[in-house]
Design a protein around this motif. Sequence first.
Motif, PDB file in Angstrom:
ATOM      1  N   SER A 187      38.955  19.103 -12.240  1.00  0.00           N
ATOM      2  CA  SER A 187      39.985  19.134 -11.203  1.00  0.00           C
ATOM      3  C   SER A 187      41.255  19.760 -11.739  1.00  0.00           C
ATOM      4  O   SER A 187      41.534  19.719 -12.934  1.00  0.00           O
ATOM      5  N   PHE A 188      41.981  20.379 -10.820  1.00  0.00           N
ATOM      6  CA  PHE A 188      43.346  20.813 -11.073  1.00  0.00           C
ATOM      7  C   PHE A 188      44.225  19.739 -10.473  1.00  0.00           C
ATOM      8  O   PHE A 188      43.918  19.209  -9.404  1.00  0.00           O
ATOM      9  N   ARG A 189      45.322  19.430 -11.145  1.00  0.00           N
ATOM     10  CA  ARG A 189      46.208  18.376 -10.666  1.00  0.00           C
ATOM     11  C   ARG A 189      47.640  18.894 -10.571  1.00  0.00           C
ATOM     12  O   ARG A 189      48.248  19.252 -11.572  1.00  0.00           O
ATOM     13  N   ALA A 190      48.129  18.928  -9.354  1.00  0.00           N
ATOM     14  CA  ALA A 190      49.502  19.355  -9.090  1.00  0.00           C
ATOM     15  C   ALA A 190      50.320  18.127  -8.721  1.00  0.00           C
ATOM     16  O   ALA A 190      49.784  17.026  -8.570  1.00  0.00           O
ATOM     17  N   THR A 191      51.599  18.319  -8.537  1.00  0.00           N
ATOM     18  CA  THR A 191      52.466  17.230  -8.098  1.00  0.00           C
ATOM     19  C   THR A 191      52.106  16.864  -6.662  1.00  0.00           C
ATOM     20  O   THR A 191      52.082  17.734  -5.793  1.00  0.00           O
ATOM     21  N   PRO A 192      51.786  15.595  -6.407  1.00  0.00           N
ATOM     22  CA  PRO A 192      51.463  15.189  -5.033  1.00  0.00           C
ATOM     23  C   PRO A 192      52.640  15.447  -4.085  1.00  0.00           C
ATOM     24  O   PRO A 192      53.799  15.369  -4.482  1.00  0.00           O
ATOM     25  N   VAL A 193      52.298  15.781  -2.856  1.00  0.00           N
ATOM     26  CA  VAL A 193      53.293  15.987  -1.794  1.00  0.00           C
ATOM     27  C   VAL A 193      52.820  15.188  -0.580  1.00  0.00           C
ATOM     28  O   VAL A 193      51.672  14.753  -0.532  1.00  0.00           O
ATOM     29  N   PRO A 194      53.667  15.008   0.423  1.00  0.00           N
ATOM     30  CA  PRO A 194      53.215  14.283   1.611  1.00  0.00           C
ATOM     31  C   PRO A 194      51.923  14.890   2.176  1.00  0.00           C
ATOM     32  O   PRO A 194      51.787  16.106   2.260  1.00  0.00           O
ATOM     33  N   ASN A 195      50.988  14.044   2.496  1.00  0.00           N
ATOM     34  CA  ASN A 195      49.688  14.430   3.057  1.00  0.00           C
ATOM     35  C   ASN A 195      48.763  15.146   2.073  1.00  0.00           C
ATOM     36  O   ASN A 195      47.777  15.748   2.472  1.00  0.00           O
ATOM     37  N   TRP A 196      49.068  15.130   0.777  1.00  0.00           N
ATOM     38  CA  TRP A 196      48.184  15.713  -0.220  1.00  0.00           C
ATOM     39  C   TRP A 196      48.371  15.008  -1.554  1.00  0.00           C
ATOM     40  O   TRP A 196      49.492  14.874  -2.037  1.00  0.00           O
ATOM     41  N   SER A 239      40.037  21.823  -1.557  1.00  0.00           N
ATOM     42  CA  SER A 239      41.264  21.093  -1.230  1.00  0.00           C
ATOM     43  C   SER A 239      41.541  21.210   0.267  1.00  0.00           C
ATOM     44  O   SER A 239      41.143  22.199   0.900  1.00  0.00           O
ATOM     45  N   PHE A 240      42.232  20.241   0.791  1.00  0.00           N
ATOM     46  CA  PHE A 240      42.589  20.209   2.218  1.00  0.00           C
ATOM     47  C   PHE A 240      41.358  20.348   3.116  1.00  0.00           C
ATOM     48  O   PHE A 240      41.416  20.960   4.174  1.00  0.00           O
ATOM     49  N   GLY A 241      40.212  19.805   2.662  1.00  0.00           N
ATOM     50  CA  GLY A 241      39.004  19.859   3.461  1.00  0.00           C
ATOM     51  C   GLY A 241      38.339  21.225   3.510  1.00  0.00           C
ATOM     52  O   GLY A 241      37.420  21.435   4.293  1.00  0.00           O
ATOM     53  N   LEU A 242      38.792  22.151   2.694  1.00  0.00           N
ATOM     54  CA  LEU A 242      38.238  23.504   2.679  1.00  0.00           C
ATOM     55  C   LEU A 242      37.604  23.773   1.322  1.00  0.00           C
ATOM     56  O   LEU A 242      38.200  23.490   0.283  1.00  0.00           O
ATOM     57  N   GLU A 243      36.392  24.299   1.332  1.00  0.00           N
ATOM     58  CA  GLU A 243      35.691  24.649   0.101  1.00  0.00           C
ATOM     59  C   GLU A 243      35.676  26.164  -0.029  1.00  0.00           C
ATOM     60  O   GLU A 243      35.087  26.857   0.803  1.00  0.00           O
ATOM     61  N   THR A 244      36.351  26.689  -1.053  1.00  0.00           N
ATOM     62  CA  THR A 244      36.359  28.128  -1.303  1.00  0.00           C
ATOM     63  C   THR A 244      35.805  28.376  -2.703  1.00  0.00           C
ATOM     64  O   THR A 244      35.506  27.434  -3.444  1.00  0.00           O
ATOM     65  N   VAL A 245      35.659  29.645  -3.051  1.00  0.00           N
ATOM     66  CA  VAL A 245      35.179  30.024  -4.371  1.00  0.00           C
ATOM     67  C   VAL A 245      36.171  31.011  -4.979  1.00  0.00           C
ATOM     68  O   VAL A 245      36.530  32.011  -4.345  1.00  0.00           O
ATOM     69  N   VAL A 246      36.621  30.728  -6.201  1.00  0.00           N
ATOM     70  CA  VAL A 246      37.519  31.613  -6.939  1.00  0.00           C
ATOM     71  C   VAL A 246      36.688  32.340  -7.994  1.00  0.00           C
ATOM     72  O   VAL A 246      35.953  31.703  -8.754  1.00  0.00           O
ATOM     73  N   ARG A 270      38.797  30.380   6.504  1.00  0.00           N
ATOM     74  CA  ARG A 270      38.393  30.468   7.906  1.00  0.00           C
ATOM     75  C   ARG A 270      38.999  31.686   8.605  1.00  0.00           C
ATOM     76  O   ARG A 270      38.380  32.293   9.458  1.00  0.00           O
ATOM     77  N   SER A 271      40.243  32.032   8.252  1.00  0.00           N
ATOM     78  CA  SER A 271      40.942  33.114   8.932  1.00  0.00           C
ATOM     79  C   SER A 271      42.138  33.546   8.103  1.00  0.00           C
ATOM     80  O   SER A 271      42.695  32.753   7.345  1.00  0.00           O
ATOM     81  N   GLU A 272      42.562  34.799   8.276  1.00  0.00           N
ATOM     82  CA  GLU A 272      43.781  35.275   7.610  1.00  0.00           C
ATOM     83  C   GLU A 272      45.017  34.581   8.172  1.00  0.00           C
ATOM     84  O   GLU A 272      46.069  34.576   7.551  1.00  0.00           O
TER      85      GLU A 272
END
Length: 143
Positions: free
Chosen positions: A54-63, A86-93, A114-116
């Motif tokens: 996992s990558f761990r960033a500073t938590p923010v509201p709703n994340w 993250s945010f319910g979206l699965e992408t590939v880097v 999902r969209s630009e």
Amino acid sequence: MTDQMTDPTTQTLVIEREMPHSPEKIWRALTQSSLIEQWLMKNDFQPEVGHEFSFRATPVPNWNGVIDCKVLVVEPNSRLSYSWGSFGLETVVTWTLTPSKNGTHLRMEQSGFRSEKDASYKGATYGWQRFIASLEHVVAEAN
């Protein structure tokens, strides 16, 4: 089931840079946890196919600040790919390093949006510009 890389209903973000460094030097910054933390986020990355991290960033509201990932491809000094959830979206880097006349051609591709117009795509576009600028700095400073 469709492949995210070829699914015409998804969008892919691509950022490319020429860097005056060897692929080996850039590879270290992409695969050594301590260096990744300097340009991206805290992590428990290991360059082993199948490794969940996992990558761990500073938590923010709703994340909660956590991005769940899994290593998909490791081709030393050439290609690295991992899932990015993250945010319910699965992408590939996918990172691709190609030797060039003046160093290395770096290509970062994040597929599966999902969209630009999607907030995740817009956020990634902004975020990766910053992260890659930081990566360039870390690579330049690293031994």
